[in-house]
Design a protein around this motif. Structure first.
Motif, PDB file in Angstrom:
ATOM      1  N   TYR A 198       0.800  -1.224   0.000  1.00 14.34           N
ATOM      2  CA  TYR A 198       0.000   0.000   0.000  1.00 14.34           C
ATOM      3  C   TYR A 198       0.836   1.279   0.000  1.00 14.34           C
ATOM      4  O   TYR A 198       0.313   2.352   0.235  1.00 14.34           O
ATOM      5  N   ASP A 199       2.124   1.129  -0.237  1.00 20.36           N
ATOM      6  CA  ASP A 199       2.956   2.331  -0.328  1.00 20.36           C
ATOM      7  C   ASP A 199       2.954   2.776  -1.790  1.00 20.36           C
ATOM      8  O   ASP A 199       2.792   1.953  -2.696  1.00 20.36           O
ATOM      9  N   PRO A 200       3.135   4.074  -2.046  1.00 20.85           N
ATOM     10  CA  PRO A 200       2.969   4.580  -3.419  1.00 20.85           C
ATOM     11  C   PRO A 200       3.897   3.915  -4.433  1.00 20.85           C
ATOM     12  O   PRO A 200       3.454   3.536  -5.520  1.00 20.85           O
ATOM     13  N   ALA A 201       5.181   3.740  -4.074  1.00 18.71           N
ATOM     14  CA  ALA A 201       6.112   3.144  -5.043  1.00 18.71           C
ATOM     15  C   ALA A 201       5.699   1.709  -5.357  1.00 18.71           C
ATOM     16  O   ALA A 201       5.634   1.295  -6.523  1.00 18.71           O
ATOM     17  N   GLY A 202       5.386   0.956  -4.300  1.00 22.06           N
ATOM     18  CA  GLY A 202       4.985  -0.447  -4.486  1.00 22.06           C
ATOM     19  C   GLY A 202       3.717  -0.563  -5.316  1.00 22.06           C
ATOM     20  O   GLY A 202       3.612  -1.409  -6.213  1.00 22.06           O
ATOM     21  N   MET A 203       2.750   0.312  -5.041  1.00 26.82           N
ATOM     22  CA  MET A 203       1.470   0.228  -5.760  1.00 26.82           C
ATOM     23  C   MET A 203       1.624   0.557  -7.239  1.00 26.82           C
ATOM     24  O   MET A 203       1.059  -0.106  -8.110  1.00 26.82           O
ATOM     25  N   GLN A 204       2.431   1.603  -7.478  1.00 27.99           N
ATOM     26  CA  GLN A 204       2.654   2.030  -8.867  1.00 27.99           C
ATOM     27  C   GLN A 204       3.334   0.903  -9.655  1.00 27.99           C
ATOM     28  O   GLN A 204       2.930   0.552 -10.765  1.00 27.99           O
ATOM     29  N   HIS A 205       4.321   0.331  -9.017  1.00 26.20           N
ATOM     30  CA  HIS A 205       5.081  -0.767  -9.561  1.00 26.20           C
ATOM     31  C   HIS A 205       4.150  -1.948  -9.913  1.00 26.20           C
ATOM     32  O   HIS A 205       4.159  -2.479 -11.015  1.00 26.20           O
ATOM     33  N   ASP A 206       3.305  -2.309  -8.935  1.00 29.27           N
ATOM     34  CA  ASP A 206       2.431  -3.471  -9.094  1.00 29.27           C
ATOM     35  C   ASP A 206       1.375  -3.245 -10.161  1.00 29.27           C
ATOM     36  O   ASP A 206       1.030  -4.160 -10.915  1.00 29.27           O
ATOM     37  N   SER A 207       0.869  -2.002 -10.205  1.00 26.05           N
ATOM     38  CA  SER A 207      -0.208  -1.762 -11.155  1.00 26.05           C
ATOM     39  C   SER A 207       0.334  -1.823 -12.590  1.00 26.05           C
ATOM     40  O   SER A 207      -0.286  -2.429 -13.486  1.00 26.05           O
ATOM     41  N   ALA A 208       1.547  -1.255 -12.810  1.00 25.93           N
ATOM     42  CA  ALA A 208       2.143  -1.304 -14.154  1.00 25.93           C
ATOM     43  C   ALA A 208       2.453  -2.760 -14.534  1.00 25.93           C
ATOM     44  O   ALA A 208       2.193  -3.209 -15.664  1.00 25.93           O
ATOM     45  N   LEU A 209       2.959  -3.495 -13.561  1.00 26.81           N
ATOM     46  CA  LEU A 209       3.339  -4.885 -13.820  1.00 26.81           C
ATOM     47  C   LEU A 209       2.117  -5.755 -14.127  1.00 26.81           C
ATOM     48  O   LEU A 209       2.134  -6.607 -15.015  1.00 26.81           O
ATOM     49  N   LYS A 210       1.050  -5.486 -13.384  1.00 28.17           N
ATOM     50  CA  LYS A 210      -0.183  -6.257 -13.581  1.00 28.17           C
ATOM     51  C   LYS A 210      -0.680  -6.076 -15.023  1.00 28.17           C
ATOM     52  O   LYS A 210      -1.042  -7.035 -15.701  1.00 28.17           O
ATOM     53  N   THR A 211      -0.661  -4.810 -15.473  1.00 26.77           N
ATOM     54  CA  THR A 211      -1.114  -4.516 -16.841  1.00 26.77           C
ATOM     55  C   THR A 211      -0.249  -5.280 -17.841  1.00 26.77           C
ATOM     56  O   THR A 211      -0.750  -5.914 -18.781  1.00 26.77           O
ATOM     57  N   ASP A 212       1.044  -5.232 -17.621  1.00 25.81           N
ATOM     58  CA  ASP A 212       1.997  -5.878 -18.521  1.00 25.81           C
ATOM     59  C   ASP A 212       1.801  -7.399 -18.565  1.00 25.81           C
ATOM     60  O   ASP A 212       1.778  -8.014 -19.643  1.00 25.81           O
ATOM     61  N   LEU A 213       1.626  -7.968 -17.385  1.00 24.64           N
ATOM     62  CA  LEU A 213       1.460  -9.431 -17.309  1.00 24.64           C
ATOM     63  C   LEU A 213       0.150  -9.842 -17.986  1.00 24.64           C
ATOM     64  O   LEU A 213       0.106 -10.818 -18.748  1.00 24.64           O
ATOM     65  N   LYS A 214      -0.892  -9.074 -17.734  1.00 25.41           N
ATOM     66  CA  LYS A 214      -2.192  -9.410 -18.322  1.00 25.41           C
ATOM     67  C   LYS A 214      -2.150  -9.286 -19.840  1.00 25.41           C
ATOM     68  O   LYS A 214      -2.728 -10.098 -20.549  1.00 25.41           O
ATOM     69  N   LYS A 215      -1.448  -8.241 -20.303  1.00 22.70           N
ATOM     70  CA  LYS A 215      -1.308  -8.040 -21.753  1.00 22.70           C
ATOM     71  C   LYS A 215      -0.665  -9.256 -22.393  1.00 22.70           C
ATOM     72  O   LYS A 215      -0.893  -9.591 -23.547  1.00 22.70           O
ATOM     73  N   ASN A 216       0.174  -9.937 -21.621  1.00 23.88           N
ATOM     74  CA  ASN A 216       0.859 -11.119 -22.131  1.00 23.88           C
ATOM     75  C   ASN A 216       0.093 -12.408 -21.845  1.00 23.88           C
ATOM     76  O   ASN A 216       0.659 -13.497 -21.858  1.00 23.88           O
ATOM     77  N   GLY A 217      -1.181 -12.257 -21.518  1.00 20.46           N
ATOM     78  CA  GLY A 217      -2.053 -13.420 -21.382  1.00 20.46           C
ATOM     79  C   GLY A 217      -1.966 -14.119 -20.040  1.00 20.46           C
ATOM     80  O   GLY A 217      -2.462 -15.251 -19.887  1.00 20.46           O
ATOM     81  N   LEU A 218      -1.336 -13.485 -19.071  1.00 20.35           N
ATOM     82  CA  LEU A 218      -1.198 -14.147 -17.765  1.00 20.35           C
ATOM     83  C   LEU A 218      -2.324 -13.737 -16.820  1.00 20.35           C
ATOM     84  O   LEU A 218      -2.883 -12.652 -16.965  1.00 20.35           O
ATOM     85  N   THR A 219      -2.626 -14.597 -15.881  1.00 26.18           N
ATOM     86  CA  THR A 219      -3.637 -14.264 -14.879  1.00 26.18           C
ATOM     87  C   THR A 219      -2.918 -13.752 -13.637  1.00 26.18           C
ATOM     88  O   THR A 219      -1.980 -14.387 -13.158  1.00 26.18           O
ATOM     89  N   VAL A 220      -3.361 -12.597 -13.153  1.00 24.64           N
ATOM     90  CA  VAL A 220      -2.747 -12.044 -11.933  1.00 24.64           C
ATOM     91  C   VAL A 220      -3.829 -11.889 -10.880  1.00 24.64           C
ATOM     92  O   VAL A 220      -4.878 -11.304 -11.149  1.00 24.64           O
ATOM     93  N   GLU A 221      -3.566 -12.425  -9.699  1.00 23.02           N
ATOM     94  CA  GLU A 221      -4.536 -12.225  -8.614  1.00 23.02           C
ATOM     95  C   GLU A 221      -3.839 -11.635  -7.414  1.00 23.02           C
ATOM     96  O   GLU A 221      -2.779 -12.122  -7.000  1.00 23.02           O
ATOM     97  N   SER A 222      -4.438 -10.559  -6.868  1.00 23.79           N
ATOM     98  CA  SER A 222      -3.827  -9.945  -5.683  1.00 23.79           C
ATOM     99  C   SER A 222      -4.788 -10.055  -4.506  1.00 23.79           C
ATOM    100  O   SER A 222      -6.007 -10.121  -4.683  1.00 23.79           O
TER     101      SER A 222
END
Ligand code: FAD
Length: 477
Positions: free
Chosen positions: A103-127
């Motif tokens: 829930y810290d800003p750097a971590g959240m920003q990081h995770d949200s960009a990564l989630k988009t990237d992983l999903k774009k590549n057909g992966l399932t991400v669950e948090s």
């Protein structure tokens, strides 16, 4: 249904019990590959301080051991998290990734960009949730705004929070046919060598989930009943000592909350007091979530014009525990020796830096981040701003701690001073917090020569206080 392996990415949740990302992964019945990624220079949420790096090293070893007990293991990789995850996906054929939210800003920003990237590549991400007792985006005032004052925040949290029985650690975790390679943690150089300033840390700390739960049990057996009356006294060992374990997620706040249910009726007030402290941690995250620059910018921008001093000599004396004010010095030396400082003393030492030395709270925040085993992006920043008077629901600037009176009130026998400032150990009780007022024969009897064995005060508190208040008055117009 896919039978491909699933990656479980550990971050600030280094535990098997009450780990929702892990529980859901095991539930799928698929092979699980637990992974920790060391991102050089930071931990995904900000710079990794030296003291916490020590804790992390041992915590990862404990996690690996616990995983092995369940038939699994921890795969360690270093580099950018995204690169490391995509490499693992390629090597293992994994198609799903689980993680617990941060829930810290750097971590959240990081995770949200990564989630988009992983999903774009057909992966399932669950948090999943679990690092806090509340989701900062959900708990809101009646007018729909974030909380800025602690008491109503606590009331709302207390009314709403009812964690279910924490999920147990899995007995068995299904492993893949073939494990991917893992780096060796000792190559990550998380431990100090020359000098080994952490030599005494292991006398006090047992990093890892087992250590966290033992600490909780000990606190419930031996500390809780004296918590309400004793928590402000640094020489009394009554607080839980859970903060470094919470910082790395070796124990969940829900498990702690749950463990304080159904206790003796006599302990009711102590339990409420303790839960209120635990809720401060959540409140700090609430503030950080809604004010992502909490560690950089004054919450109250009136403080932007404060005439901070850049007094390197005084700052160094503060970091070394050589200010000539025993309670401040004891705290700063406890930090060196044990990677921790009692909460009351943190407030006194922080107030001294900000108001007696007029040094920017951000320098103190950075020093604590590097030296505390419990360094936490939200609690550290919010508490520094609280002491400075620049934060939300902060202590007013004009509340300036007198280090002598605070010492006399909260360490009346000087036991804390005698432990961490041993050169004063033989000084009479009535001068232990103000050696600079002791007559020559008293100092001589205690074997203390001021300026030689122990420093003379680097500032006169009364004068420093007047200067700080003058600067504040100008600010207030
Ligand atoms: P207990 O009294 O047993 O409290 C239980 C838990 O409640 C703690 O483990 C902690 O998670 C939480 N808690 C208690 N007090 C606070 C508080 N004031 N703010 C937020 N959470 C609280 N705490 C950190 O965890 N990391 C930090 O980096 C940090 N920096 C601080 C900097 C300053 C200047 C000050 C004044 C306080 C800071 N604190 C920080 C808060 C507090 O000092 C520690 O959480 C506490 O001393 C930990 O000891 P304990 O686990 O025995 O606490």
């Amino acid at each position: 249904m896919s039978t491909a392996p699933l990656l479980l990415w550990f971050r600030k949740d280094l535990r098997l019990a009450d780990n929702h990302a892990l529980a859901a992964a095991v539930e799928t019945g698929r092979p699980v590959i637990p992974v920790y990624i060391r991102e050089p220079g930071h931990d995904g949420s900000g710079p990794l301080g030296g003291a916490q790096a020590w804790f992390l090293h041992h915590s990862l070893a404990a996690l690996d051991k616990a995983l092995k007990h369940a038939g699994s293991r921890l795969i360690c990789r270093s580099g950018k998290a995204g690169d490391a995850l995509f490499a693992l996906i390629e090597e293992t054929g994994a198609d799903t990734i689980h993680w617990n939210r941060r829930y810290d800003p750097a971590g959240m920003q990081h995770d949200s960009a990564l989630k988009t990237d992983l999903k774009k590549n057909g992966l399932t991400v669950e948090s999943f949730a679990g690092h806090l007792m509340h989701e900062p985006s959900k708990l809101k005032t009646k007018s729909g705004t974030p909380y800025k004052v602690y008491t109503p925040f606590w009331r709302a949290l207390d009314a709403d929070y009812d964690p279910p029985e924490p999920v147990s650690a899995p007995d068995k975790i299904k492993h893949p046919h073939k494990w991917p390679d893992s780096e060796t943690r000792t190559d990550w150089a998380l431990l100090p060598t020359k000098p080994d300033w952490a030599a005494e840390f292991s006398d006090l700390w047992t990093p890892g989930e087992g250590g966290a739960h033992k600490r909780l049990e000990r606190f419930l057996d031996e500390g809780l009943d004296r918590y309400e009356t004793g928590r402000d006294f640094p020489a009394r060992d009554v607080t839980s000592g859970l903060s470094p374990h919470l910082a790395l997620g070796e124990i969940s706040p829900a498990s702690i909350w749950h463990a304080t249910r159904n206790l003796d009726h006599d302990l009711r007030d102590a339990v409420v007091k303790f839960r209120k402290e635990l809720a401060w941690r959540d409140f700090c995250y609430h503030l950080l979530y809604h004010f992502p620059k909490l560690d950089r910018d004054n919450w109250n921008d009136k403080f932007d014009d404060f005439p901070w001093e850049t007094n390197s000599k005084a700052f160094k004396a503060w970091t070394k525990g050589a200010t000539g004010y025993p309670i401040v010095d004891a705290g700063m030396r406890q930090l060196w020796r044990h990677g921790i400082m009692h909460n009351r003393v943190r407030m006194i030492a922080a107030s001294f830096l900000i108001k007696d030395l007029m040094i920017d709270w951000r320098r103190g925040e950075r020093w604590f981040r590097d030296t505390l085993v419990d360094a936490d992006p939200a609690s550290n920043a919010a508490n520094w701003q609280w002491v400075a008077g620049s934060g939300a629901d902060a202590s007013p600037f004009f509340r300036i701690f007198n280090p002598v009176l605070q010492g006399e009130k909260f360490d009346p026998d000087g036991a804390y001073i005698r432990e961490f400032v041993p050169e004063l150990k033989d000084l009479e009780k009535r001068y232990i917090h103000k050696p600079f007022e002791a007559p020559a024969d008293v100092l001589k009897k205690a074997g203390v020569e001021l300026g030689k064995h122990y420093p003379k005060p680097i500032v006169d508190h009364k004068q420093a206080r007047d200067t700080a208040l003058g600067a504040y008055k100008k600010l207030s117009g």
